[in-house]
Design a protein around this motif. Structure first.
Motif, short mmCIF file in Angstrom:
data_model
loop_
_atom_site.label_atom_id
_atom_site.label_comp_id
_atom_site.label_asym_id
_atom_site.label_seq_id
_atom_site.Cartn_x
_atom_site.Cartn_y
_atom_site.Cartn_z
N LYS A 101 57.02 65.82 33.76
CA LYS A 101 55.59 65.80 33.44
C LYS A 101 54.94 66.98 34.16
O LYS A 101 55.18 67.19 35.35
N VAL A 114 54.81 66.32 28.54
CA VAL A 114 55.74 65.26 28.90
C VAL A 114 57.02 65.53 28.12
O VAL A 114 56.99 65.66 26.90
N GLU A 163 56.22 56.41 23.27
CA GLU A 163 56.36 56.39 24.73
C GLU A 163 55.84 57.69 25.34
O GLU A 163 55.16 57.67 26.35
N GLU A 188 52.47 58.22 27.80
CA GLU A 188 52.50 58.94 29.09
C GLU A 188 51.50 60.09 29.09
O GLU A 188 50.85 60.33 30.11
N GLU A 233 48.06 58.58 29.67
CA GLU A 233 47.86 58.21 31.08
C GLU A 233 47.50 59.43 31.93
O GLU A 233 46.61 59.36 32.77
#
Length: 131
Positions: free
Chosen positions: A29, A43, A52, A56, A59
């Motif tokens: 990341k 990511v 998924e 991420e 977030e």
């Protein structure tokens, strides 16, 4: 030296000032401030569950947006303003790297480009953009 595309647009004039980078411990990341775009969040994950990766990314974006004083250039008509016209609007771009050895077995991109072009897809090397 700065990327020639960035330099020709004057984006690299203040290099290296006004920039920053964060990388996770596992190096999968990355958050860049003040590079080609105002903000670049990456990511990297192997597999096929794109949701998924998106979760991420979300977030990380939420974490950045929660920093007091962080504001982004946004136009009511065109959306988020970036230095790259192809990213205008949401400012979001997604890339997926896929190995296609049967289409590149001859050492060229010819077959891969023939398959990808009608689908509106780009063929790039393993180095990403400009390769």
């Amino acid at each position: 030296a700065a990327d020639t595309y960035l330099a020709s647009a004057g984006i690299a004039n203040d290099w290296p000032y006004g920039r920053g980078c964060w990388q996770s411990e596992d190096k999968k990341k990355i958050v860049w401030f003040g590079e080609e775009d105002q903000l670049r969040i990456m990511v990297m994950k192997k597999g096929f569950l794109l949701n998924e990766v998106f979760n991420e990314l979300k977030e990380l974006l939420d974490a950045v947006e929660s920093i007091e004083g962080v504001d982004f250039a946004k136009d009511d008509t065109y959306g988020y303003v970036t230095s790259c016209p192809t990213n205008l609007g949401t400012g979001m771009r997604a890339s997926v790297h896929v190995k296609i050895p049967n289409l590149t077995a001859d050492g060229t991109e010819t077959k891969a480009k023939a398959v990808c072009k009608p689908l509106g897809l780009s063929v790039r090397g393993t180095g990403g953009e400009h390769t």
